[in-house]
Enzyme design. Structure first.
Site, PDB file in Angstrom:
ATOM      1  N   GLY A 143      21.997  40.022  34.538  1.00 20.67           N
ATOM      2  CA  GLY A 143      21.630  40.014  35.946  1.00 20.67           C
ATOM      3  C   GLY A 143      22.347  41.141  36.655  1.00 20.67           C
TER       4      GLY A 143
ATOM      5  N   GLN B 212      25.707  46.404  43.159  1.00 24.41           N
ATOM      6  CA  GLN B 212      26.367  46.821  41.915  1.00 24.41           C
ATOM      7  C   GLN B 212      25.896  48.183  41.426  1.00 24.41           C
ATOM      8  OE1 GLN B 212      25.566  42.854  39.882  1.00 24.41           O
ATOM      9  NE2 GLN B 212      27.539  43.427  39.031  1.00 24.41           N
TER      10      GLN B 212
ATOM     11  N   CYS C  66      30.959  39.555  34.771  1.00 21.09           N
ATOM     12  CA  CYS C  66      30.256  40.323  35.796  1.00 21.09           C
ATOM     13  C   CYS C  66      30.326  41.792  35.401  1.00 21.09           C
ATOM     14  CB  CYS C  66      30.936  40.114  37.153  1.00 21.09           C
ATOM     15  SG  CYS C  66      30.183  41.071  38.483  1.00 21.09           S
ATOM     16  N   LEU C  67      29.200  42.507  35.477  1.00 20.30           N
ATOM     17  CA  LEU C  67      29.190  43.919  35.073  1.00 20.30           C
ATOM     18  C   LEU C  67      30.147  44.754  35.915  1.00 20.30           C
ATOM     19  CD1 LEU C  67      25.399  44.588  34.379  1.00 20.30           C
ATOM     20  CD2 LEU C  67      27.226  44.171  32.717  1.00 20.30           C
TER      21      LEU C  67
ATOM     22  N   HIS D  18      25.226  33.390  40.914  1.00 20.72           N
ATOM     23  CA  HIS D  18      26.220  34.469  40.791  1.00 20.72           C
ATOM     24  C   HIS D  18      25.706  35.750  41.459  1.00 20.72           C
ATOM     25  CE1 HIS D  18      29.242  37.002  38.516  1.00 20.72           C
ATOM     26  NE2 HIS D  18      28.344  37.908  38.838  1.00 20.72           N
ATOM     27  N   GLU D  19      24.448  36.103  41.158  1.00 20.65           N
ATOM     28  CA  GLU D  19      23.894  37.341  41.710  1.00 20.65           C
ATOM     29  C   GLU D  19      23.717  37.244  43.227  1.00 20.65           C
ATOM     30  OE1 GLU D  19      24.090  39.775  39.883  1.00 20.65           O
ATOM     31  OE2 GLU D  19      24.190  38.768  37.960  1.00 20.65           O
TER      32      GLU D  19
ATOM     33  N   HIS E 277      26.644  38.224  45.232  1.00 17.03           N
ATOM     34  CA  HIS E 277      26.818  39.671  45.426  1.00 17.03           C
ATOM     35  C   HIS E 277      26.181  40.149  46.738  1.00 17.03           C
ATOM     36  CE1 HIS E 277      28.757  41.160  41.816  1.00 17.03           C
ATOM     37  NE2 HIS E 277      27.972  40.433  41.058  1.00 17.03           N
TER      38      HIS E 277
HETATM   39 CO    CO Z   1      28.339  39.963  39.096  1.00 22.23          CO
END
Ligand code: CO
Length: 177
Positions: free
Chosen positions: A49, A54, A98-99, A140-141, A144
């Site tokens: 995701g 991001q 998380c990326l 989670h996304e 952001h």
């Molecule tokens: Co994340």
């Protein structure tokens, strides 16, 4: 169709990750190119995701593929202007990554189920009742898009355990400026 936007991953503690994103109103070729570019970054980074902040973009936009497999494009979910309209009562603690926080993992408690209202890339309304892993990814996304990050959701113990890795990210960011 326009070419995908060339995008790069934004890591903690970049300030763009802390901005609350405004809604998208133009469902045009540029949005499609942004989605394609975001999917590319997600797959290249081994993610499941990715939220627009991001990749440095202040847009209310998420891309998800819970399989992380670009060959399984039928599993791709693109959410424009998503909001969670209800949350289940049951919660589960589950390890998240998380990326924007490479090498960092922490257990996060979230409701198991949620209902999400959003639009697709063409502006059509979507209503999704989600459970399990996909529900967790979307929550989670969606964090952001509100400037909320994994580091805000982790326990004091997990913060301590990840302290060196978090400090390294801050040092790398300062050095890159
Ligand atoms: Co994340």
């Amino acid at each position: 169709m326009s070419a995908p936007l060339e995008l790069t991953l934004t890591l903690y503690p970049s300030p763009v990750l802390r901005k609350v994103t405004p809604p998208i109103s133009a469902f045009d070729e540029e949005l499609q190119a942004t989605v394609t570019g975001m999917l590319e970054v997600m797959y290249e980074s081994g993610g499941i995701g990715l939220a627009a902040p991001q990749v440095g973009l202040g847009l209310r936009l998420l891309v998800i593929n819970e399989t992380g497999d670009r060959e399984k494009a039928d599993q791709e979910l693109v959410l424009v202007n998503p909001t969670i309209t209800s949350r289940g009562k049951e919660t589960t603690l589950y390890e998240e990554g998380c990326l924007s926080f490479p090498e960092i993992y922490a257990e996060v408690s979230r409701p198991d189920a949620c209902t999400v209202e959003a639009q697709d890339v063409k502006g059509e309304a979507l209503s999704l009742e989600l459970t399990g892993f996909l529900s967790r990814i979307v929550q989670h996304e969606l964090d952001h898009l509100e400037g909320i990050l994994l580091v805000d959701r982790m326990s004091a113990g997990d913060k301590l355990r990840n302290r060196a890795a978090l400090e390294n990210l801050v040092d790398d960011y300062k050095r890159s400026r």
